[in-house]
Scaffold this active site. Structure first.
Site, PDB file in Angstrom:
ATOM      1  N   CYS A   1       0.874  -1.174   0.000  1.00 16.42           N
ATOM      2  CA  CYS A   1       0.000   0.000   0.000  1.00 16.42           C
ATOM      3  C   CYS A   1       0.907   1.219   0.000  1.00 16.42           C
ATOM      4  O   CYS A   1       1.774   1.342   0.878  1.00 16.42           O
ATOM      5  CB  CYS A   1      -0.861  -0.017   1.268  1.00 16.42           C
ATOM      6  SG  CYS A   1      -1.803   1.493   1.519  1.00 16.42           S
TER       7      CYS A   1
ATOM      8  N   CYS B   1      -0.551   3.778  -6.178  1.00 16.60           N
ATOM      9  CA  CYS B   1      -1.592   3.213  -5.311  1.00 16.60           C
ATOM     10  C   CYS B   1      -1.854   1.820  -5.855  1.00 16.60           C
ATOM     11  O   CYS B   1      -2.029   1.657  -7.077  1.00 16.60           O
ATOM     12  CB  CYS B   1      -2.858   4.056  -5.345  1.00 16.60           C
ATOM     13  SG  CYS B   1      -4.201   3.294  -4.390  1.00 16.60           S
TER      14      CYS B   1
HETATM   15  N1  DGL Z   1      -4.129   0.605  -1.656  1.00 12.28           N
HETATM   16  C1  DGL Z   1      -3.696   1.775  -1.005  1.00 12.28           C
HETATM   17  C2  DGL Z   1      -2.506   2.457  -1.638  1.00 12.28           C
HETATM   18  O1  DGL Z   1      -1.735   1.836  -2.342  1.00 12.28           O
HETATM   19  C3  DGL Z   1      -4.671   2.782  -0.487  1.00 12.28           C
HETATM   20  C4  DGL Z   1      -6.124   2.668  -0.707  1.00 12.28           C
HETATM   21  C5  DGL Z   1      -6.864   3.369   0.411  1.00 12.28           C
HETATM   22  O2  DGL Z   1      -7.073   4.586   0.339  1.00 12.28           O
HETATM   23  O3  DGL Z   1      -7.192   2.679   1.389  1.00 12.28           O
HETATM   24  O4  DGL Z   1      -2.280   3.618  -1.422  1.00 12.28           O
END
Ligand code: DGL
Length: 289
Positions: free
Chosen positions: A84, A197
């Site tokens: 993430c 993301c």
């Molecule tokens: N999957 C996450 C990222 O790579 C964030 C998604 C969320 O906002 O929870 O930033």
């Protein structure tokens, strides 16, 4: 978060690789990990009780990241991948400091390295959550390698809210939001688009549809898996047990179970037999106080 001797224990090569995200975006890393390292055991946490991370404060996401790392390491993780970007930007350094004995990888460095290798001088556009973009971490990481690169960084929360639902059920809206947020990030002439993301992977075709030809799109997932594979090899941490690995997938909100399982199948082709609903130890302790 525990500061017990747990963190000082020896790492076992037969322990799982811990991977976490706010939801299913991190499966974009889990998928190539399972394909590339088929003997390894995966322990995945989607912190659906705290989804989304993007609009939360850096301090909050840092605390959440520490709690999840603590859980993964208590469960024997020999390596943690913060799958993430938001949690990497907010919490990677804090997690590495809190758990110095376990290697912890994030999304930002591998993504930046891949983007810098791809750009032909036109600049890099970075798109991600509000938290990732306002932290400035991706820009700092690019500048640390090459101060001359032109960078445009834009949050696109609206599009990412749909992405974390696998694109939602309205393709026209998905296209409209992609069109409204991706091309403006490229308007300055960037030749490389860094998808900062992990949820973009779920809507990759909608992203590709609005990216002009000639622009190279970087999804850091493969680069992170390259780094994980190299690290396991270098540290002698590859799993040696001959029996097949028993992966674990966990979410932190029981209501997320059916949706998570469906999306894992539809967006990533990952079949999750038993999806566990867990409460992290640090949160359980708070509940009982
Ligand atoms: N999957 C996450 C990222 O790579 C964030 C998604 C969320 O906002 O929870 O930033």
């Amino acid at each position: 978060v525990s500061d017990s001797p747990l963190t000082a224990r020896r790492i076992s090569a037969d322990g799982p690789i811990g991977v976490f995200d706010s939801g299913m975006g991190g499966l974009s890393v889990a998928k190539p990990l399972l394909e590339r390292l088929p003997h390894e055991t995966l322990l995945y946490v989607g912190d659906t009780a705290n989804l989304p991370f993007g609009p939360k404060s850096i301090e909050t996401v840092r605390q959440i990241s520490l709690e999840i790392c603590d859980f993964l390491i208590r469960e024997g993780a020999k390596l943690v991948i913060i799958a993430c970007n938001t949690a990497t930007a907010a919490g990677l350094a804090a997690c590495q400091e809190a758990f110095p004995d376990v290697p912890i990888l994030g999304m930002v460095t591998p993504g930046v390295r891949a983007a810098l290798a791809a750009t032909r001088g036109g600049g890099i556009a970075v798109v991600g959550t509000l938290g990732t973009i306002t932290s400035g971490e991706v820009e700092r990481a690019i500048r640390a390698q090459d101060a001359s690169v032109r960078i445009v960084a834009r949050e696109n929360e609206d599009l990412l809210r749909l992405a974390e639902q696998g694109g939602g059920d309205n393709p026209a809206l998905l296209h409209q939001l992609a069109e409204a947020s991706i091309p403006p990030a490229l308007a300055d002439g960037a030749d490389t688009l860094l998808l900062a993301c992990t949820d973009y992977t779920c809507i990759r075709s909608a992203v590709d549809a609005v990216v002009p030809s000639g622009v190279i799109v970087i999804d850091p997932a493969e680069a992170v898996v390259d780094e994980a594979a190299a690290l396991l090899l270098a540290r002698g941490l590859a799993r040696t047990t001959p029996d097949p690995p028993r992966h674990r997938f966990c979410v932190t909100d029981p209501l997320a179970v059916p949706q998570f399982r469906d999306h894992a199948r539809a967006a990533f082709g990952i079949e999750i037999g038993h999806l566990e609903s867990i409460i992290l130890p640090a949160r359980r302790e708070r509940m009982t106080v």
